[in-house]
Design an enzyme around this catalytic site. Structure first.
Site, PDB file in Angstrom:
ATOM      1  N   HIS A   1      -3.748  -4.768  -0.411  1.00 43.41           N
ATOM      2  CA  HIS A   1      -3.322  -5.392   0.837  1.00 43.41           C
ATOM      3  C   HIS A   1      -3.438  -6.917   0.715  1.00 43.41           C
ATOM      4  CE1 HIS A   1      -2.994  -1.837   3.471  1.00 43.41           C
ATOM      5  NE2 HIS A   1      -3.889  -1.319   2.656  1.00 43.41           N
TER       6      HIS A   1
ATOM      7  N   CYS B   1       0.836  -1.205   0.000  1.00 41.68           N
ATOM      8  CA  CYS B   1       0.000   0.000   0.000  1.00 41.68           C
ATOM      9  C   CYS B   1       0.874   1.259   0.000  1.00 41.68           C
ATOM     10  CB  CYS B   1      -1.010  -0.018   1.146  1.00 41.68           C
ATOM     11  SG  CYS B   1      -2.369   1.159   0.876  1.00 41.68           S
TER      12      CYS B   1
ATOM     13  N   GLU C   1      -2.509  -9.050   2.763  1.00 45.40           N
ATOM     14  CA  GLU C   1      -2.837  -9.594   4.091  1.00 45.40           C
ATOM     15  C   GLU C   1      -4.317  -9.432   4.417  1.00 45.40           C
ATOM     16  OE1 GLU C   1      -1.631  -6.706   3.480  1.00 45.40           O
ATOM     17  OE2 GLU C   1      -2.057  -5.237   5.058  1.00 45.40           O
TER      18      GLU C   1
END
Lengths: 212, 275
Positions: free
Chosen positions: A192, A83, A194
């Protein structure tokens, strides 16, 4: 196979826990730290980032992250930017009309997206360039984005395997923008991983595979 | 390449337990928000909202623990709201593993909180939650909708549409729009409310309140919602996230499908290690 040891650079930016847990889920041993020597010595480094470009740059410089990343890359040691952690790898960012110098690993400017609804928040598709090591097999999957700024012009040659040029993936929200870059030891995603469910975990697992 | 319409289950959490009767036979403990979150994740939820309705502020640490444990096993975005009063509360929740924090009453009482939180953490993690209703007799606002507090029981006389616009100017990156008129009716989302707010704000808009049947979701999106939130229809097993997505896709709207490509090796296995 030994488990890769990853360090997430903690410079005061947002939710690091998710990145830590996601990497652990796909087999890494993860430390969250701002220690210079630990960050230099880690097998691979994750540079996270949420919020404002300028605030992130200040935080990164505050822990000498700029030096860490330069030296790691000079030595071919893996770094993954996520990001704003990807955005700061470019030359500069423009937010609210003011310019802020980035880490300058790649030419290019991070600028406001031009779209009716901002931030660009949610799950979007991305292009999967041939030769991508982190996206192979993930064609058609969606990844979670949340940002209002992006790089819309990639200024190097891209996706030319014969010249070992960086591999660039694109997404679209109002305009086309850079979604991910794979450039030797330096890999970065605007989204992202994750927070991108199984698709994101797959990407992280593939990235771990590249650093072993 | 278009961003997908998000389908978001919302869990009300009181002192670490999910309230409103949740009834899933496949869960060991259907009152555990962490287990429910994992279930909705498997079912294809694009995001989750936890609303902490714990009355006593001394029990807030319980919610932090819930957020922490959820972030360990669920890798989709998590918004947490309820009881957030100060910038420090944002910090604690984000560090525990929340991606976004929603503000409601506290922002009404202290609108500057939106500015200071956005400045410190970025607009992308600030959700302004608005409980709106049609103005009752004796109250007038330009839009005809007012902001309420106390679960819709108290009016404020503040124009809901103006408040949404002001909130985004101050730094909110998203609006969670709850219709107190539609809430609990199961008669569908409040389309007129969605429409007037959509016309005024350019941040993502989550429609909330009123979802009762599979036909309710498409109209909310066509009226301007970027995401649809529901609670009881999911909790009672009346609808699944997947069914909602199928209905959206059938209307030609973009949704995130179940992953079909290469899966992470640990995806169906229990979590590695016990760290």
């Amino acid at each position: 196979m030994s488990r890769p040891e990853i360090l997430i650079l903690d410079y005061g930016s947002g939710n690091l826990r998710s990145a830590q847990r996601a990497l652990e889920r796909v087999g890494a041993i993860v430390t969250v730290s701002s220690d210079f020597d630990e960050a230099m010595g880690a097998q691979a480094l994750v540079l996270p980032g949420v919020g404002a470009f300028e605030a992130c740059m200040a935080g990164i410089r505050g822990v000498r992250g700029d030096v860490i990343i330069d030296r790691r890359l000079a030595g071919g040691l893996p770094v993954l930017g996520i990001c704003v952690g990807m955005q700061v790898l470019f030359e500069r960012g423009v937010e609210h009309g003011t310019e802020c110098e980035g880490l300058g690993e790649w030419p290019g400017v991070v600028e406001p997206l031009d779209a009716p609804i901002l931030p660009h928040m949610g799950w979007n598709t991305i292009s999967v360039p041939s030769g991508s090591r982190i996206l192979e097999g993930l064609e058609g999957e969606r990844f979670y984005f949340v940002h209002s700024y992006a790089v819309t012009r990639w200024e190097l040659t891209e996706n030319d395997p014969s010249r070992r040029a960086p591999i660039v993936s694109w997404a679209n929200h109002g305009v086309d923008f850079v979604a991910a870059v794979e450039n030797g030891p330096l890999v970065a995603t605007q989204f992202h991983p994750e927070k991108s469910g199984d698709a994101g975990l797959s990407l992280l697992e593939a990235w771990l595979g590249t650093i072993r | 390449m278009t961003v997908a319409i998000r389908v978001i289950p919302c869990l009300d959490v009181d002192d670490g337990r999910v309230v409103k009767g949740v009834n899933f036979s496949d869960l060991r403990d259907a009152g555990d928000p962490v287990e429910l979150a994992a279930r909705y994740d498997r079912e294809g939820a694009d995001e989750l909202v936890f609303l902490d309705i714990t009355a006593s502020s001394s029990d807030r640490s319980t919610m932090l623990d819930v957020v922490r444990r959820t972030a360990e096993s669920v890798f989709i975005p998590l918004t947490v709201g309820g009881g957030v009063r100060a910038v420090e509360d944002f910090d604690l929740l984000l560090r525990a593993g929340a991606d976004k924090v929603s503000l409601n009453t506290a922002a009404l009482a202290n609108p500057d909180l939106l500015n200071s939180a956005a400045q410190r953490f970025g607009s992308q993690c600030i959700v302004l939650s608005i409980d709106a209703r049609r103005c009752p007799e004796g109250v007038r606002t330009a839009s005809g909708f007012e902001v309420t507090t106390h679960g819709g029981r108290k009016g404020t006389g503040v124009d809901a549409v103006e408040w949404a616009a002001e909130g985004t100017r101050r730094g909110a990156g998203e609006i969670l729009l709850n219709s107190m008129d539609a809430d609990g009716t199961k008669a569908g989302y409040d389309l007129p409310l969605i429409q007037v707010v959509r016309e005024r704000v350019s941040v993502p808009l989550i429609a909330s309140g009123g979802a009762g049947s599979i036909a309710d979701f498409v109209p909310a999106v066509l009226t301007g919602a970027d995401a649809v939130l529901a609670a009881s229809v999911f909790h009672f097993g009346q609808l699944t996230v997947d069914e909602v997505k199928t209905s959206l896709a059938a209307a030609g709207l973009p949704v995130r499908a179940h992953m079909h490509g290469r899966k992470p090796s640990g995806s169906d296995a229990p979590q590695r290690g016990a760290q």
